[in-house]
Design an enzyme around this catalytic site. Structure first.
Site, mmCIF file in Angstrom:
data_model
loop_
_atom_site.group_PDB
_atom_site.id
_atom_site.type_symbol
_atom_site.label_atom_id
_atom_site.label_comp_id
_atom_site.label_asym_id
_atom_site.label_seq_id
_atom_site.Cartn_x
_atom_site.Cartn_y
_atom_site.Cartn_z
ATOM 1 N N ASP A 483 0.589 -0.978 0.088
ATOM 2 C CA ASP A 483 -0.213 -0.139 0.009
ATOM 3 C C ASP A 483 1.018 1.085 -0.200
ATOM 4 O O ASP A 483 -0.103 2.555 -0.148
ATOM 5 C CB ASP A 483 -1.016 -0.047 1.360
ATOM 6 C CG ASP A 483 -2.577 -0.835 1.437
ATOM 7 O OD1 ASP A 483 -3.041 -1.036 -0.119
ATOM 8 O OD2 ASP A 483 -2.120 -1.295 1.619
HETATM 9 C C1 BGC Z 1 0.983 1.511 6.190
HETATM 10 C C2 BGC Z 1 0.284 -0.125 5.744
HETATM 11 C C3 BGC Z 1 -1.297 0.208 5.577
HETATM 12 C C4 BGC Z 1 -1.981 1.134 4.682
HETATM 13 C C5 BGC Z 1 -3.156 1.214 4.766
HETATM 14 C C6 BGC Z 1 -0.201 2.598 5.232
HETATM 15 O O1 BGC Z 1 0.240 3.534 5.970
HETATM 16 O O2 BGC Z 1 2.167 1.203 6.011
HETATM 17 O O3 BGC Z 1 1.284 -1.230 6.172
HETATM 18 O O4 BGC Z 1 -1.144 -1.269 4.073
HETATM 19 O O5 BGC Z 1 -1.372 2.646 5.334
HETATM 20 O O6 BGC Z 1 -3.951 1.972 4.745
HETATM 21 C C1 NOJ Z 2 -1.384 -3.492 5.951
HETATM 22 C C2 NOJ Z 2 -2.578 -3.768 4.430
HETATM 23 O O1 NOJ Z 2 -3.548 -4.580 5.410
HETATM 24 C C3 NOJ Z 2 -1.865 -4.630 3.524
HETATM 25 O O2 NOJ Z 2 -3.230 -5.030 2.940
HETATM 26 C C4 NOJ Z 2 -0.788 -4.604 2.716
HETATM 27 O O3 NOJ Z 2 -0.695 -5.307 2.145
HETATM 28 C C5 NOJ Z 2 0.342 -4.135 3.735
HETATM 29 N N1 NOJ Z 2 -0.311 -3.386 4.910
HETATM 30 C C6 NOJ Z 2 1.220 -3.518 2.821
HETATM 31 O O4 NOJ Z 2 1.241 -2.597 2.600
#
Ligand code: BGC
Ligand code: NOJ
Length: 807
Positions: A483
């Site tokens: 993400d």
């Molecule tokens: C995090 C990710 C997460 C995303 C969700 C980010 O701040 O680093 O791990 O998936 O937020 O919106």
């Molecule tokens: C947490 C999110 O819930 C997941 O969907 C995502 O793939 C990982 N972070 C990596 O960014």
């Protein structure tokens, strides 16, 4: 250093000190009513939705941590103490917290008084039961006072922490006998209230927080239990609480048990009031009656245990490695069920306010729980698919209460659609319910615009070839699994969301990860088409997969590993040519899982590069070298300090992809090494470094560039649970449901000799013995007859199949 031990017989983790390196928690409830509880009784509970129906108040990010909970106080002469250690933190002569499957038991003693508190949510009921047993362990008779305490949240958890001009005026309670009712806003549109009851007459009570604590006191200095004098206060506005005061007279050696019920009731609108302004308590009384004796509590606990026996009974192993057994048989499955219940809503890192259900997350979670609750998985699949758009793309999140797509986050995460194929495939392989593909499912929740689930899968699949970039690789959109790799975002402004901002519009940035996932999910899709006899479509889809694999070997290859992406300007990311972020973990794992480069030898090279560049003492880091500065063209990934989260943290969710990839190459020892580096039971001895619960996975462990290398964060609600469960059960142990039979193809390390496995699915019990001799090949028999290949066909009749696998 350890802070407790596993009791596998009872399926409990036994915490031996309240001073764990972080609050170590457990979850109560598996249906509609849920609670989080720490080893010092902190936490809160809610009905269905942690934001809109929060029953008790909890202070995230507070000093000290873990403020608010179900607290009991003992006033024993001049000494007042709390048996959960917090909040008073008086020295305890004995302390133990047992977190089990859906219940927590805290036992302690001080000054010759023993207290045991058992907390759980009974199956089929909307309440928490707190059973408190007080024992006089001394030689003389004594009378102590027992005070209970919970603080109510004014239902909407966000409003509760922000809208004080209103909510300091609204708090209301009713008191009747030994029950305190929390009826804030019941006078107007709410048809629900909460209550806290005890099955004994009261020496007094309190319902107003200031009266109970004293205005300038914390929970540990509460003046009512310190003085021993309940004030019979009535909350009006400010902060409603519920505290019962009981006089407990005990002969030497005597125990007395009290049952407290913290419940939630919804009334039909026409039955809201029993008299003008008086809440109708009929339903509350029925709930109270169901738990008014310890015998009823015992029975309900038995039912809870039986429920978990059934849930955990679908796959059990005996391997001779107790850590492996406890991960597979108990804790990894338990965590998968919690991710099913909570998604990413409420943990000690997710406040229960922010996030809906992720399209990607929910499909991945399904891989870890489908075998336990296939019917509920079916419902989840239909819910998720109903939010999909006609062109195959998907809302990134949907709301659990309305089940509608979330417009705030929107769509455009181009990996999302593919996860639906994996979720549906896993469900059909588990159950054989291929008929689900004929279900009519709406697009964007519009009942007038529906198509079969199979058509939804087709749109998911086609979304990739319909959205290719200049190199013939999938366009990344807002981001893919990562993400934080935001290649069209270009954010220079704080407070802009990296996930939803697109300051540049282009169709250049491409993802090799999505290419790998396309192969993995695409093969599942093709298998379903073949099963349905749609051979033409299957062939066509296969052709696209072959083409994508070829593009990957050409444009997606950097020389020693798979590239990560092409950016907005068409420049490679995750390449030796980059200064930072030369190699990323995700495409190495996912592309090999999708079968790319296995024949050409690129898969092996890629995995060897992972070992060389990304492996660390505590797991495989996400990328190397870490980004040391913010790169506007990369987005959030470079916003984290080196070693944390997506910027070179050990993201425990993608480590199992490499584990699986290693098993695809038959490299058992390396797969095992990676598996055990992050599996919590194997980290118990370094709990002081890791800091999170040694019984569940955390999302992230700080990577080798971080100051606190090895320290974990964000335990419990993470796709890590499901994917590690898949890796260990389906690829290391090698037991995987296929469309026509059970695949048995273990890839076990040398030290594991013989494993017995019981796998129940489709009404059949497979009794499997794996004889691991490290031959690298697999010879199977089923009921004594040789099996051709590694898939044991589902029997036409018969309930048990005995399988022997020599490998
Ligand atoms: C995090 C990710 C997460 C995303 C969700 C980010 O701040 O680093 O791990 O998936 O937020 O919106
Ligand atoms: C947490 C999110 O819930 C997941 O969907 C995502 O793939 C990982 N972070 C990596 O960014």
């Amino acid at each position: 250093m350890r802070f407790g031990h596993f009791d596998d017989e009872k399926r409990e983790y036994v915490i031996e000190t309240p001073k764990t390196p972080y609050p170590w928690i457990n979850y109560l409830g598996s249906e509609s009513f849920f609670g989080l509880v720490s080893n010092t009784a902190g936490g809160y509970c809610f009905y269905r939705d942690a934001r809109y129906r929060r029953l008790t108040r909890y202070r995230y990010n507070n000093v000290p941590v873990d403020e608010g909970g179900r607290y009991f106080y003992i006033k024993d002469g001049d000494d007042t103490w709390t048996p959960s250690w917090r909040p008073m933190k008086k020295e305890l002569e004995r302390y133990e917290c047992r977190h089990g499957m859906g219940y927590t038991k805290i036992s302690s003693a001080r000054g010759g008084v023993g207290v045991e508190t058992l907390m759980f949510v009974p199956v089929g009921h909307n309440c928490e039961v707190h059973q408190v047993t007080v024992t006089n362990e001394g030689q003389a008779a004594k009378t102590v006072k027992l005070f209970s305490f919970v603080e109510f949240c004014l239902w909407n958890a966000l409003d509760d922490m922000t809208n004080f001009q209103q909510n300091f005026n609204t708090g209301e309670v009713e008191i009747e006998g030994s029950t305190i009712y929390h009826v804030t806003e019941y006078r107007e549109r709410r048809d629900h209230y909460a209550f806290y009851h005890v099955n004994a007459p009261l020496a007094g009570f309190d319902t107003d927080r200031h009266s109970f604590l004293g205005l300038y006191n914390g929970f540990g200095e509460a003046q009512v239990p310190l003085s021993g004098e309940p004030r019979n206060s009535r909350a009006s506005g400010w902060h409603p609480i519920a505290s019962h005061c009981l006089d407990v007279a005990l002969a030497p050696g005597e125990s007395k048990t009290f049952v407290f019920v913290l419940g939630y009731v919804e009334n039909p609108r026409e039955e809201k009031f029993s008299a003008p302004g008086v809440a109708n308590k009929t339903r509350a009384k029925a709930l109270i009656d169901a738990f008014s004796t310890p015998a009823q509590v015992e029975e309900a606990l038995g039912k809870l245990r039986a429920t978990w026996d059934a849930l955990l009974g679908k796959l059990t192993i005996k391997s001779g490695d107790e850590k492996l057994d406890r991960m597979v048989n108990i804790w990894n499955q338990y965590q998968c069920m919690v991710t099913f219940n909570m998604s990413r809503s409420a943990s000690y890192f997710e406040s229960g306010i922010g996030r809906g259900m992720g399209f990607r997350d929910s499909n991945q979670d399904l891989l870890g729980f489908v075998h336990m609750v296939p019917e509920r998985a079916r419902e989840r699949i239909i819910d998720i698919a109903s939010t999909q758009f006609e062109d195959g793309s998907a809302y990134h999140q949907y709301q659990p209460l309305t089940k509608r797509g979330n417009n705030d986050i929107g769509s455009g995460f181009n990996d999302d659609p593919l996860w639906l194929i994996l979720g549906v495939g896993a469900y059909i392989r588990e159950t054989g319910d291929i008929g689900i593909l004929d279900e009519q499912v709406p697009f964007d929740n519009d009942p007038n615009n529906t198509a079969t689930l199979l058509e939804h899968l087709k749109r998911s699949f086609d979304h990739v070839p319909n959205n290719l970039g200049p190199n013939g690789l999938p366009l990344i959109g807002r981001a893919d699994w990562n993400d934080c790799l935001n290649l069209n975002c270009f954010s220079e402004t704080p407070d802009e969301s990296f996930q939803t901002t697109g300051n540049k519009v282009g169709r250049t940035a491409e993802s090799t990860f999505i290419a790998g996932l396309f192969l993995l999910a695409g093969k599942e899709y093709v298998a379903l088409l073949e099963k349905l006899g749609r051979n033409g479509e299957a062939e066509q889809a296969s052709g696209l997969l072959t083409k994508m694999a070829a593009v990957m070997e050409d444009k997606g290859w950097d020389g020693e590993w798979f590239l990560r992406a092409y950016d907005f300007f068409g420049e490679p990311i995750g390449s030796n040519r980059c200064e930072e972020g030369k190699i990323f973990i995700e495409p190495q794992g996912m592309c090999v899982m999708g079968g790319i480069g296995v024949e050409s030898g690129k898969a092996k090279l890629a995995l060897d590069s992972v070992k060389k560049h990304l492996d660390s003492k505590y797991g495989i880091v996400l990328l190397q070298p870490a980004y040391t500065t913010y790169h506007v063209k990369l987005g959030e990934i470079s916003s984290y300090p080196p070693g944390y989260k997506e910027n070179a943290g050990i993201f425990c969710h993608n480590n199992p992809w490499v584990v699986i990839a290693e098993t695809e190459l038959g490299r058992a020892d390396r797969a095992w090494e990676y598996y055990t580096k992050i599996a919590p039971a194997y980290l118990e001895d370094i709990s002081d470094v890791h800091r999170m619960e040694p019984y569940v996975y955390a999302q992230m462990i700080a990577g080798k560039d971080a100051v606190n290398h090895g320290e974990a964060k964000n335990s419990w609600l993470t796709g890590t649970a499901a994917y590690n469960y898949v890796a260990v059960t389906q690829h290391i142990l090698g037991i995987r449901a296929e469309l026509d039979g059970l695949r048995v193809k273990p890839c076990l390390p040398k030290h594991i000799g013989e494993v017995s496995v019981k796998r129940v699915l489709r009404g059949v019990t497979f009794d499997i013995t794996i004889k691991n001799r490290g031959t690298g090949s697999h010879k199977l028999t089923a009921d004594g007859q040789p099996v051709d290949g590694v898939v044991v066909p589902y029997p036409a009749t018969g309930k048990t199949v005995r399988v022997v696998c020599e490998c």
